[in-house]
Design an enzyme around this catalytic site. Sequence first.
Site, mmCIF file in Angstrom:
data_model
loop_
_atom_site.group_PDB
_atom_site.id
_atom_site.type_symbol
_atom_site.label_atom_id
_atom_site.label_comp_id
_atom_site.label_asym_id
_atom_site.label_seq_id
_atom_site.Cartn_x
_atom_site.Cartn_y
_atom_site.Cartn_z
ATOM 1 N N SER A 158 85.936 -27.775 32.129
ATOM 2 C CA SER A 158 86.742 -27.857 33.335
ATOM 3 C C SER A 158 87.894 -28.818 33.107
ATOM 4 C CB SER A 158 85.882 -28.351 34.506
ATOM 5 O OG SER A 158 86.667 -28.440 35.669
ATOM 6 N N CYS A 159 88.949 -28.645 33.903
ATOM 7 C CA CYS A 159 90.074 -29.570 33.905
ATOM 8 C C CYS A 159 90.651 -29.578 35.317
ATOM 9 C CB CYS A 159 91.113 -29.186 32.852
ATOM 10 S SG CYS A 159 91.892 -27.581 33.118
ATOM 11 N N ARG A 160 91.940 -29.718 35.465
ATOM 12 C CA ARG A 160 92.543 -29.711 36.792
ATOM 13 C C ARG A 160 92.635 -28.301 37.341
ATOM 14 N NH1 ARG A 160 97.526 -28.963 38.807
ATOM 15 N NH2 ARG A 160 98.449 -28.913 36.759
ATOM 16 N N GLY A 198 92.264 -25.190 34.979
ATOM 17 C CA GLY A 198 91.751 -24.146 34.099
ATOM 18 C C GLY A 198 92.520 -23.895 32.823
ATOM 19 N N TRP A 226 89.254 -28.889 38.964
ATOM 20 C CA TRP A 226 89.200 -29.935 39.976
ATOM 21 C C TRP A 226 89.965 -29.544 41.233
ATOM 22 C CZ3 TRP A 226 86.386 -33.691 41.533
ATOM 23 C CH2 TRP A 226 86.881 -34.614 42.444
#
Length: 173
Positions: free
Chosen positions: A135-137, A139, A164
């Site tokens: 995961s990140c902010r 994708g 996120w």
Amino acid sequence: MFRTSLNLGVNGIRQFIKMVNDPGSGSCISSLINTHKLKCINAYDVTSRKLSSCPPLSNLNKVHFDEFQNLIKDCNVTVIDVRQPEELAEHGALPRAINIPLGEVEDVLKNLSDDQFLKKYGCKKPQKDSPIIFSCRSGIRSEKAQIAALKLEFTNVKNYLGGWTEWTEKTKK
């Protein structure tokens, strides 16, 4: 005779482009990919044509919010947030996620021993077939991490596409 290794310099790229553009070389390219057990080639546009033997990026395993909510309840799933530590400190972190910034993912998964991983992240190091969700902010970086893990022959990796941003929107009270 087709060589199974390519130089990464200009001549190697020219050789690769020549093979791709030659209709008769498709089986050689497939052979090269199979010989080296590559899951995917991280060259979006080496030529104007894509290699049919490589999985398209759109076919990478993705997880959406509802599925992610269910998967994080499973203690066997490793959730790796690839944002920078400053981003997590400023904005927050996903439940159960460990933080391995994108630039460190490949090195950590490849080179950290099980004991070193446990000591640094407080959980067991995922094995090649362990379920991992990146995961990140939003994708994008997590997709790059997913591709890096696939190159290292991890077989059960997914990307939480909403990241996120989606998590905070859907979990607001």
